[in-house]
Design a protein around this motif. Structure first.
Motif, PDB file in Angstrom:
ATOM      1  N   ALA A  11     -46.625  24.779  -2.146  1.00  0.00           N
ATOM      2  CA  ALA A  11     -47.483  23.738  -2.721  1.00  0.00           C
ATOM      3  C   ALA A  11     -48.914  24.204  -2.997  1.00  0.00           C
ATOM      4  N   PRO A  12     -49.605  24.866  -2.055  1.00  0.00           N
ATOM      5  CA  PRO A  12     -50.974  25.297  -2.366  1.00  0.00           C
ATOM      6  C   PRO A  12     -51.030  26.372  -3.454  1.00  0.00           C
ATOM      7  N   ILE A  13     -50.014  27.219  -3.551  1.00  0.00           N
ATOM      8  CA  ILE A  13     -50.003  28.243  -4.608  1.00  0.00           C
ATOM      9  C   ILE A  13     -49.851  27.564  -5.971  1.00  0.00           C
ATOM     10  N   ALA A  14     -48.957  26.571  -6.039  1.00  0.00           N
ATOM     11  CA  ALA A  14     -48.813  25.808  -7.283  1.00  0.00           C
ATOM     12  C   ALA A  14     -50.092  25.041  -7.591  1.00  0.00           C
ATOM     13  N   GLY A  15     -50.768  24.571  -6.534  1.00  0.00           N
ATOM     14  CA  GLY A  15     -52.046  23.887  -6.730  1.00  0.00           C
ATOM     15  C   GLY A  15     -53.093  24.799  -7.331  1.00  0.00           C
ATOM     16  N   ILE A  16     -53.131  26.053  -6.880  1.00  0.00           N
ATOM     17  CA  ILE A  16     -54.058  27.031  -7.461  1.00  0.00           C
ATOM     18  C   ILE A  16     -53.754  27.218  -8.944  1.00  0.00           C
TER      19      ILE A  16
END
Length: 914
Positions: free
Chosen positions: A637-642
């Motif tokens: 999720a945080p990688i996709a958020g980046i």
């Protein structure tokens, strides 16, 4: 063989062939009579030939006598002011004694009469052909066609179709005897009735049933509208009303009947109903009946003078359902010409709050109103079936009991949990007291408000920056809890959850106001406080679901959790809320192997700040996502958020920063999809990269098509797809998607401004200005509505208005182009950009205003820097008109461009799919 030997079906078939020939003849592209007879005459060749000759001669006679030839003028045949009925009350026509005149118009009269044989009241509709023509041949043709059409309709037997008893001729005037309907027309009924979705379904199903019978018999209504549908009265002389008198009956049962199945179409006028009057409508036809129907209800193919088949009735039914469901016309306008144009060009404006009350019904209505025949429902039978697919309704109390929220079941279950002890982190205390007038399972959209503290005080942001993006400001505990719930509830596929902004409400009127502003069914709110139990400290968290319609609580529950418990552990509250509305938060692969607690908290913080309305918030969000990634390298999720935040921010950033963000987005998309190919945000970021920086439009569209299915409530999916469609020149789809994005996220200013800008790019400048001003009124400090207005005013040469939009900038008492651009050029472009396009593109727009064009060298510099919004501006912004003609533009734009005719600006060129 003559007409009297034919069955109703055979008559209807010959009539359809004649009508097709008539439409083609009026349009100037008819085949010869011999070829039509050869292809379609069969054993009725002689009859068909004589009918086609009569049609040809009738049109030729009308054309020679016509004085008004303007196609777009909707006309009513003139009638001498002293024209009177030649019959008096008490006169007898066959067995029928006339008792009253129900209506009179330019083409005929409708009488009430008594059938002396059966002692029943009837309505007699008489076509006064001597008012139409004095030509004997034409009169004979009119009489014959009236009679055979009446015989065809007489064969239609259905409870929702007016019954036709008899036809005949009196003093050379054809007449039809029909059932006398007791009630009021649907247009009058709708004017005083707010129909709920269930009532709309019941009315629509009856109309669809009637059309299905007619279409199977070869009869097409061709003028379906509320004025031709009667809402029947009951024997107690009152209109059909609710099933019972209790408050628990939420919908109405009505019975309707269709009438006026085109009996007068050959005379060129559609008459009003047999009860309310028989006056011709000034908007019922174009000159000499070239276009048959009523503007605002006729299908696009009818408006173009083409053949009107069953699909035209389906379109008209869609217009009626739209009007009953949304309380307004689908295609409206002050004049018939305006309604005619609206039918051909406009997309009906839906009310998102009403739409969410029955999404399936709303979707069916939209399908019926599709301008392409093949994309409408295949038949009236299909429509009737889909309108009835909603099964028997339970009253709200039954619905809640069925869901497990009845007082006894719910209270006992929760009370036993409390007695059983276990982990205090999972205990809930307090009871659910649902509002008995509403169903929790009926909630299809909701927003989460900021939580209040132990003293009932609002968070700092909810007080000082209500409704604004979080940005990079410090977040209180009340906003953190709300953001957590939004993050988790957004996983629900069939419930739209508004992205979080700090808002608070405590009173019913406040809940109603916010609910109306956000266009949601319900609001989630709550409070928190710290309590001591023995030697331990706990947070008592109160959750509530409140109706946005009434402001009353629908559900409430208290939770205890150990003080200091992580957001990851408290995410279970979202599951309780999902259960309360009859849904469940299914476990993902990541939840089966939970992320690091610190990483999850950083993720929630980042998601709540990654708002395209706030560049500062997006930069802070990137920091949060990067922190989460460092703490848990396998957390998708945080990688996709980046990835998603980087490409979104790149479009609003200076050139050097934009390039770095684009590269970061590409790297993160690759990493996120390697971990989870289904990641919504990573796939969306990938689609944005494809069309904004690589110009691979078809690939991006294919991915966005899939995302619409996998994430139907993700507002950015529709926003990005709308911008892509605008770039590709698919105007109707672009406007729809951008409008839907604003409905899914009513607080997004950038979504509203992009929707307004799309109207400008498509030629409707006035609509763009109105919408930009509306967005500006909502957030006066946001630069994007102001920037769009400055852009439009400069384009129109209204430099005084453009100057007035600049805050704290003095342009002097007399604004000229020279003084205006000298001031704007010097200092204010960064403060007042034209849009969220980044510095390079904003500067290019300003330079083009000063120099008059964007040259090849400038376009080359822009292409090298790949600012994400370049394809959009190059395809549609007026400042790039000259650049669109450059060879280099072909490397950026979709494969070809097409000319379109704009009702506001005339012919112009936009980018389109290759």
């Amino acid at each position: 063989m003559d007409m009297n030997d034919l069955t109703a079906i055979e008559l209807a078939r010959l009539d359809a062939i004649c009508l097709d020939y008539e439409c083609a003849l009026r349009a100037g592209n008819a085949s010869s009579i011999d070829s039509v007879v050869e292809k379609q005459g069969g054993k009725y060749a002689d009859l068909l030939r004589s009918e086609l000759i009569a049609v040809r001669d009738e049109i030729a006679h009308a054309a020679s006598a016509a004085q008004e030839t303007t196609f777009s003028t909707f006309a009513t045949p003139s009638v001498p002011a002293d024209t009177k009925s030649s019959l008096a009350m008490g006169d007898q026509i066959g067995p029928y004694v006339l008792t009253n005149v129900l209506g009179q118009g330019g083409m005929g009269i409708v009488y009430q009469a008594m059938d002396m044989r059966l002692n029943r009241k009837v309505a007699i509709k008489m076509l006064a052909v001597e008012r139409v023509s004095r030509d004997p041949q034409q009169l004979a043709s009119l009489r014959e066609r009236f009679e055979r059409e009446a015989r065809a309709v007489a064969a239609l037997s259905h409870p929702n179709i007016v019954e036709l008893f008899d036809v005949g001729i009196s003093d050379s005037n054809p007449f039809a005897v029909m059932e006398l309907l007791d009630g009021e027309t649907l247009d009058l009924y709708l004017a005083k009735t707010n129909c709920d979705a269930e009532t709309v379904r019941k009315i629509g199903a009856q109309v669809a049933d009637a059309l299905a019978v007619a279409h199977r018999s070869g009869v097409v209504h061709r003028d379906l509208k509320p004025q031709n549908i009667m809402v029947m009265r009951r024997k107690d002389d009152s209109l059909h009303s609710p099933v019972d008198s209790s408050d628990a009956a939420p919908h109405q049962t009505v019975m309707v009947k269709l009438f006026d199945f085109g009996l007068s179409r050959s005379a060129g006028v559609m008459f009003d109903n047999a009860v309310g009057g028989d006056k011709p409508h000034s908007d019922a036809q174009t000159r000499e009946g070239v276009v048959m129907g009523t503007p605002g209800y006729m299908a696009p193919e009818q408006a173009r003078g083409e053949v009107a088949g069953p699909a035209a009735d389906i379109f008209a039914l869609g217009c009626i359902l739209f009007e009953a469901f949304y309380g307004k016309r689908a295609f409206d306008g002050a004049t018939p010409t305006a309604r005619y144009a609206s039918t051909l060009e406009a997309v009906p404006d839906t009310d998102p709050v009403v739409r969410r009350s029955d999404l399936a019904l709303a979707d069916l209505i939209s399908e019926c109103l599709h301008k392409e025949i093949v994309k409408r429902p295949a038949s009236a039978e299909e429509i009737a079936l889909r309108l009835r697919q909603r099964g028997p309704m339970l009253n709200p109390i039954q619905q809640q009991s069925a869901a497990g929220y009845g007082a006894g079941v719910f209270v006992r279950r929760r009370f036993m949990e409390l007695l059983a002890g276990g982990s205090l982190g999972g205990l809930a205390v307090g009871l659910a007291f649902p509002d008995p007038t509403e169903s929790l399972r009926g909630i299809n959209s909701l927003a989460v408000l900021s939580f209040t503290d132990t003293k009932g005080e609002s968070t700092t942001l909810a007080v000082n920056a209500a409704g604004l993006p979080l940005g990079d400001q410090v977040v209180d505990r009340g906003d953190e809890l709300a953001a957590l719930l939004v993050n988790e509830l957004s996983r629900l596929k069939d419930v739209n959850v508004t992205p979080f902004r700090p808002l608070v409400a405590t009173k019913p009127e406040q809940f109603r106001h916010i609910g109306a502003e956000l266009e949601v069914d319900a609001l989630v709110t709550g409070s928190f406080k710290t309590i001591q139990i023995g030697q331990k400290s706990f947070d008592e968290i109160r959750l509530q679901i409140v109706s946005s319609r009434t402001g009353n609580q629908l559900w409430g529950q208290n939770f205890l959790s150990p003080s200091g418990e992580s957001l990851l552990e408290q995410s279970r509250f979202a599951s309780e809320l999902a259960t309360a509305v009859g849904r469940s938060l299914t476990s993902s692969d990541e939840e089966l192997a939970p992320p690091h607690m610190g990483a999850f908290s950083c993720l929630v913080d980042g998601v709540s700040r990654a708002d395209p309305d706030s560049p500062a918030g997006m930069r802070k969000a990137l920091s949060c996502f990067q922190s989460a990634r460092r703490q848990d390298k396998g957390y998708t999720a945080p990688i996709a958020g980046i990835a998603l935040t980087s490409i979104t921010l790149a479009g609003q950033s200076p050139s050097s920063e934009s390039l770095e963000l684009i590269q970061a987005a590409r790297n993160s998309v690759s990493d996120a999809l390697a971990l989870d190919k289904k990641s919504i945000d990573a796939r969306l970021a990938n689609a944005m990269l494809l069309w904004q920086t690589l110009y691979r439009y078809d690939e991006a569209a294919a991915e966005l098509d899939k995302l619409l299915i996998d994430a139907p409530n993700h507002w950015q999916v529709r926003h990005q797809y709308g911008l892509l469609e605008l770039t590709r020149g698919n105007a109707e789809n672009a406007l729809r998607l951008l409008r839907e994005a604003t409905q899914l996220n009513p607080m997004s200013v950038i979504a509203k401004v992009d929707h307004a800008r799309s109207y400008w790019f498509l030629g409707n400048i006035e609509r763009a200005i109105v919408d930009a001003k509306r967005a500006q009124a909502r957030e006066p400090e946001n630069p994007h509505p102001r920037g769009l207005l400055i852009d439009i005013y400069e384009y129109r040469g209204q430099f005084d208005l453009a100057a007035a939009e600049h805050i704290d900038i003095e342009f002097g008492t007399r604004v000229t182009p020279e003084t205006y651009f000298e001031k704007r050029r010097a200092s204010v472009l960064e403060q007042h950009p034209y849009g969220p396009f980044g510095t390079l593109l904003n500067q290019a727009i300003l330079d083009s205003r000063i120099t008059g064009h964007v040259g090849d060298a400038t376009l080359g510099e822009l292409a090298d820097a790949t600012p994400p919004m370049l394809p959009l501006l190059l395809s549609g912004h007026p400042s790039f008109a000259s650049a669109r003609l450059l060879p280099r533009a072909a490397e950026i734009l979709p494969e070809r461009s097409v000319a379109i005719d704009s009702p506001w600006l005339g012919t112009r060129t936009i980018a389109a799919r290759g």
